[in-house]
Design a protein around this motif. Structure first.
Motif, short mmCIF file in Angstrom:
data_model
loop_
_atom_site.label_atom_id
_atom_site.label_comp_id
_atom_site.label_asym_id
_atom_site.label_seq_id
_atom_site.Cartn_x
_atom_site.Cartn_y
_atom_site.Cartn_z
N LEU A 1 0.83 -1.21 0.00
CA LEU A 1 0.00 0.00 0.00
C LEU A 1 0.86 1.26 0.00
O LEU A 1 0.55 2.23 -0.70
N ASP A 2 1.95 1.25 0.76
CA ASP A 2 2.86 2.39 0.76
C ASP A 2 3.46 2.61 -0.64
O ASP A 2 3.57 3.75 -1.10
N ASP A 3 3.84 1.52 -1.30
CA ASP A 3 4.39 1.62 -2.66
C ASP A 3 3.37 2.22 -3.62
O ASP A 3 3.73 3.02 -4.49
N ILE A 4 2.11 1.84 -3.47
CA ILE A 4 1.07 2.37 -4.36
C ILE A 4 0.86 3.86 -4.11
O ILE A 4 0.73 4.65 -5.06
N HIS A 5 0.88 4.27 -2.85
CA HIS A 5 0.77 5.70 -2.56
C HIS A 5 1.96 6.47 -3.14
O HIS A 5 1.80 7.57 -3.66
N ALA B 1 3.56 5.52 -5.80
CA ALA B 1 3.33 5.51 -7.26
C ALA B 1 2.41 6.66 -7.66
O ALA B 1 2.62 7.29 -8.70
N ILE B 2 1.41 6.92 -6.84
CA ILE B 2 0.52 8.06 -7.11
C ILE B 2 1.33 9.36 -7.10
O ILE B 2 1.19 10.20 -7.98
N ASP B 3 2.18 9.49 -6.08
CA ASP B 3 3.05 10.68 -6.02
C ASP B 3 3.93 10.77 -7.27
O ASP B 3 4.10 11.85 -7.85
N HIS B 4 4.49 9.64 -7.69
CA HIS B 4 5.36 9.63 -8.86
C HIS B 4 4.60 10.01 -10.13
O HIS B 4 5.14 10.71 -11.00
N LEU B 5 3.36 9.56 -10.23
CA LEU B 5 2.56 9.95 -11.39
C LEU B 5 2.34 11.46 -11.41
O LEU B 5 2.44 12.09 -12.47
N ASN B 6 2.06 12.02 -10.26
CA ASN B 6 1.90 13.48 -10.19
C ASN B 6 3.19 14.20 -10.55
O ASN B 6 3.18 15.17 -11.30
N LEU B 7 4.30 13.72 -10.02
CA LEU B 7 5.60 14.32 -10.33
C LEU B 7 5.95 14.15 -11.81
O LEU B 7 6.53 15.05 -12.43
N THR B 8 5.57 13.01 -12.38
CA THR B 8 5.82 12.77 -13.80
C THR B 8 5.00 13.73 -14.66
O THR B 8 5.50 14.27 -15.65
N ALA B 9 3.76 13.96 -14.29
CA ALA B 9 2.93 14.91 -15.02
C ALA B 9 3.54 16.30 -14.98
O ALA B 9 3.60 17.01 -16.00
N HIS C 1 -2.85 2.84 -19.36
CA HIS C 1 -4.07 2.26 -19.94
C HIS C 1 -4.38 0.92 -19.26
O HIS C 1 -5.53 0.63 -18.92
N ASP C 2 -3.34 0.10 -19.09
CA ASP C 2 -3.51 -1.20 -18.43
C ASP C 2 -4.04 -1.01 -17.01
O ASP C 2 -5.00 -1.66 -16.60
N LEU C 3 -3.42 -0.10 -16.26
CA LEU C 3 -3.86 0.17 -14.89
C LEU C 3 -5.30 0.68 -14.87
O LEU C 3 -6.12 0.22 -14.07
N ARG C 4 -5.62 1.59 -15.75
CA ARG C 4 -6.98 2.14 -15.81
C ARG C 4 -7.99 1.04 -16.10
O ARG C 4 -9.05 0.97 -15.45
N SER C 5 -7.69 0.16 -17.05
CA SER C 5 -8.59 -0.95 -17.39
C SER C 5 -8.85 -1.84 -16.18
O SER C 5 -10.00 -2.22 -15.91
N VAL C 6 -7.80 -2.18 -15.46
CA VAL C 6 -7.94 -3.03 -14.27
C VAL C 6 -8.77 -2.32 -13.21
O VAL C 6 -9.70 -2.91 -12.63
N LEU C 7 -8.47 -1.06 -12.94
CA LEU C 7 -9.19 -0.32 -11.90
C LEU C 7 -10.67 -0.16 -12.24
O LEU C 7 -11.53 -0.33 -11.37
N VAL C 8 -10.98 0.15 -13.50
CA VAL C 8 -12.37 0.32 -13.92
C VAL C 8 -13.12 -1.00 -13.79
O VAL C 8 -14.24 -1.05 -13.28
N ARG C 9 -12.50 -2.10 -14.24
CA ARG C 9 -13.14 -3.42 -14.17
C ARG C 9 -13.39 -3.81 -12.71
O ARG C 9 -14.47 -4.29 -12.34
N LYS C 10 -12.39 -3.61 -11.84
CA LYS C 10 -12.53 -3.96 -10.43
C LYS C 10 -13.59 -3.10 -9.74
O LYS C 10 -14.35 -3.59 -8.92
N LYS C 11 -13.65 -1.82 -10.10
CA LYS C 11 -14.66 -0.95 -9.51
C LYS C 11 -16.05 -1.39 -9.95
O LYS C 11 -16.98 -1.44 -9.14
N ALA C 12 -16.21 -1.73 -11.22
CA ALA C 12 -17.50 -2.21 -11.72
C ALA C 12 -17.91 -3.49 -10.99
O ALA C 12 -19.07 -3.64 -10.61
N ASP C 13 -16.95 -4.41 -10.79
CA ASP C 13 -17.24 -5.65 -10.06
C ASP C 13 -17.70 -5.35 -8.64
O ASP C 13 -18.64 -5.98 -8.14
#
Length: 135
Positions: free
Chosen positions: A77-81, A83-91, A115-127
């Motif tokens: 979970l810490d790594d994912i948080h 990763a979110i920071d890194h995405l913001n810094l990358t933007a 795109h891969d991450l978005r697809s997984v997250l959208v599918r999991k949220k729908a489930d």
């Protein structure tokens, strides 16, 4: 000599090697007897060689396995948080500092990963939404 734990777990990629610690010997040296191997991916363990594990050995290993699973879950979970920071810094980097050559180098792999991450997250949220509505 300070009190040492009865067991030492040498962390490995997929688990740990388990050692029984002995500091109460006649040579007054710390001795570590390899007693088992733990696999955290499968959640199991095996005695080392022909060794027979005692109830205390098994209890210590099971306690360690449980505690280790919690640590690894928290680290994920810490790594994912991060990763979110890194995405913001990358933007921010892409918008303000990146050269055309640097953007050419990272755009396609980054877009595919996102795109891969978005697809997984959208599918999991729908489930989860379907499951929630079925209750």
């Amino acid at each position: 000599m300070p009190d040492l734990p009865e067991y030492y777990f040498r962390i490995r990629d997929t688990g740990a090697a388990v050692f029984r610690v002995d500091s109460e010997n006649r040579h007054r040296r710390i001795e570590m007897e390899h007693i088992a191997v733990v696999n955290t991916n499968r959640g199991d363990f095996k005695p080392q060689g022909d060794r027979i594990l005692t109830d205390a050995d098994i209890a210590a290993i099971e306690d360690w396995l449980s505690a280790r699973a919690k640590v690894l879950k928290q680290r994920t979970l810490d790594d994912i948080h991060r990763a979110i920071d890194h995405l913001n810094l990358t933007a921010q980097w892409a918008q303000s500092k990146a050269s055309d050559a640097e953007l050419d180098d990272i755009t396609d792999p980054l877009l595919l990963a996102m795109h891969d991450l978005r697809s997984v997250l959208v599918r999991k949220k729908a489930d989860r939404m379907v499951t929630k509505n079925d209750r």
